[in-house]
Motif scaffolding. Structure first.
Motif, short mmCIF file in Angstrom:
data_model
loop_
_atom_site.label_atom_id
_atom_site.label_comp_id
_atom_site.label_asym_id
_atom_site.label_seq_id
_atom_site.Cartn_x
_atom_site.Cartn_y
_atom_site.Cartn_z
N PRO A 294 0.84 -1.21 0.00
CA PRO A 294 0.00 0.00 0.00
C PRO A 294 0.87 1.26 0.00
CG PRO A 294 0.01 -1.03 2.17
CD PRO A 294 0.68 -2.00 1.24
N ARG A 295 0.37 2.29 -0.69
CA ARG A 295 1.12 3.54 -0.75
C ARG A 295 1.16 4.19 0.62
NH1 ARG A 295 -1.79 6.90 -5.29
NH2 ARG A 295 -3.58 6.07 -4.13
N SER A 296 2.26 4.88 0.82
CA SER A 296 2.41 5.55 2.11
C SER A 296 1.47 6.75 2.18
CB SER A 296 3.86 6.03 2.28
OG SER A 296 4.15 7.05 1.35
N LEU A 297 1.26 7.22 3.40
CA LEU A 297 0.38 8.36 3.60
C LEU A 297 0.88 9.58 2.84
CD1 LEU A 297 -1.99 9.78 4.99
CD2 LEU A 297 -0.48 10.17 6.97
N TRP A 298 2.19 9.81 2.88
CA TRP A 298 2.76 10.97 2.20
C TRP A 298 2.58 10.87 0.69
CZ3 TRP A 298 3.30 15.05 4.87
CH2 TRP A 298 3.69 15.00 6.21
N ARG A 299 2.70 9.66 0.13
CA ARG A 299 2.52 9.49 -1.31
C ARG A 299 1.07 9.76 -1.71
NH1 ARG A 299 4.79 6.74 -5.66
NH2 ARG A 299 3.58 7.40 -7.48
N ARG A 300 0.14 9.29 -0.89
CA ARG A 300 -1.26 9.55 -1.19
C ARG A 300 -1.58 11.04 -1.09
NH1 ARG A 300 -4.46 5.65 2.66
NH2 ARG A 300 -2.54 5.80 3.87
N LEU A 301 -1.02 11.70 -0.08
CA LEU A 301 -1.24 13.14 0.05
C LEU A 301 -0.66 13.90 -1.14
CD1 LEU A 301 -0.55 13.72 3.86
CD2 LEU A 301 -2.76 13.75 2.69
N LEU A 302 0.51 13.46 -1.62
CA LEU A 302 1.13 14.09 -2.78
C LEU A 302 0.25 13.91 -4.02
CD1 LEU A 302 3.50 15.56 -4.11
CD2 LEU A 302 4.61 13.32 -4.41
N ASP A 303 -0.28 12.70 -4.20
CA ASP A 303 -1.16 12.45 -5.34
C ASP A 303 -2.41 13.32 -5.27
OD1 ASP A 303 0.62 10.62 -6.28
OD2 ASP A 303 -0.46 8.85 -5.56
N TYR A 304 -3.00 13.40 -4.08
CA TYR A 304 -4.20 14.23 -3.92
C TYR A 304 -3.89 15.71 -4.19
CZ TYR A 304 -6.24 10.12 -1.64
OH TYR A 304 -6.71 8.87 -1.36
N GLY A 305 -2.71 16.14 -3.72
CA GLY A 305 -2.32 17.53 -3.93
C GLY A 305 -2.13 17.86 -5.40
N LEU A 306 -1.46 16.95 -6.13
CA LEU A 306 -1.27 17.17 -7.57
C LEU A 306 -2.60 17.19 -8.31
CD1 LEU A 306 1.87 14.96 -8.29
CD2 LEU A 306 1.73 17.45 -8.25
N THR A 307 -3.51 16.32 -7.90
CA THR A 307 -4.83 16.29 -8.53
C THR A 307 -5.57 17.60 -8.29
OG1 THR A 307 -4.97 13.89 -8.23
CG2 THR A 307 -7.03 15.09 -8.62
N ALA A 308 -5.47 18.12 -7.07
CA ALA A 308 -6.14 19.37 -6.74
C ALA A 308 -5.55 20.53 -7.54
CB ALA A 308 -6.04 19.65 -5.24
N VAL A 309 -4.20 20.54 -7.70
CA VAL A 309 -3.54 21.60 -8.46
C VAL A 309 -3.99 21.57 -9.92
CG1 VAL A 309 -1.33 22.42 -9.35
CG2 VAL A 309 -1.56 21.80 -6.94
#
Length: 207
Positions: free
Chosen positions: A18-33
């Motif tokens: 499973p992806r780490s919490l930081w990786r998921r947050l990074l993915d969510y952040g890029l999607t939001a941008v």
């Protein structure tokens, strides 16, 4: 006849960790941008929508009119300013007023339609205008009462060769005349490069 191939050893399926919490947050952040950029670009696209105006024109000078509440600066041409004078036969004459009269004659009390999407620094629509089948921008240059200002260079060359309008004598380029009068604004040309620059500025402007 049947054919068979030797079967190799099957690979064992190993589930991905499973992806780490930081990786998921990074993915969510890029999607939001990316979503935000998409919304911003969509919001700016209305700036490129062509505006169309039609009605009875009030002729302000040789290259600007008013249709209803919309002030329109005719794109790609530059006429002598209303108070500008030119010289012919050793005497000054009011070429700015004659340029206005020329545009009024071209319109000839007909309904005028203008379209464009750019605006100048004073909020005037940079428009391509017609009265019936008459292309007013082009005709004003052909008549010799406006110079090319990013477009209509061929028409200007023809008018200059025929010595019609302001080409019959001597005159300051309208832009130079404005530059020499501190109360007159400096205006940039309306060519393709200016249009590209306007488009880029509208896309990146946040306010």
């Amino acid at each position: 006849m049947s054919r068979s191939w030797p079967r190799g050893p099957r690979r064992r399926y190993v589930p991905r960790p499973p992806r780490s919490l930081w990786r998921r947050l990074l993915d969510y952040g890029l999607t939001a941008v990316l979503l935000g950029l998409f919304i911003l670009v969509a919001a700016r696209l209305d700036r490129f929508e062509t505006r169309k105006e039609q009605g009875t024109a009030i002729v302000n000078d040789g290259d600007s009119i008013t249709l209803g509440a919309e002030r329109i600066r005719m794109r790609g041409i530059d006429a002598p300013e209303y108070t500008q004078t030119c010289r012919k036969g050793g005497a000054d004459y009011p070429c700015g007023k004659l340029a206005r009269q020329s545009l009024a004659r071209l319109i000839a009390n007909r309904q005028v339609s203008c379209s464009g999407w750019q605006r100048d620094r004073y909020g005037r629509l940079l428009g391509d205008c017609k009265a019936g089948d008459t292309d007013l921008n082009r005709a004003q240059v052909q008549a010799g009462w406006a110079v090319a200002f990013g477009d209509f260079e061929t028409e200007e060359a023809t008018a200059r060769a025929a010595k019609v309008g302001i080409w019959a004598g001597y005159f300051d380029e309208p832009q130079d005349w404005r530059d020499s009068h501190h109360d007159q604004p400096v205006e940039r040309t309306h060519g393709a490069l200016a249009s590209l620059g306007d488009a880029l500025r509208e896309l990146v402007r946040f306010w």
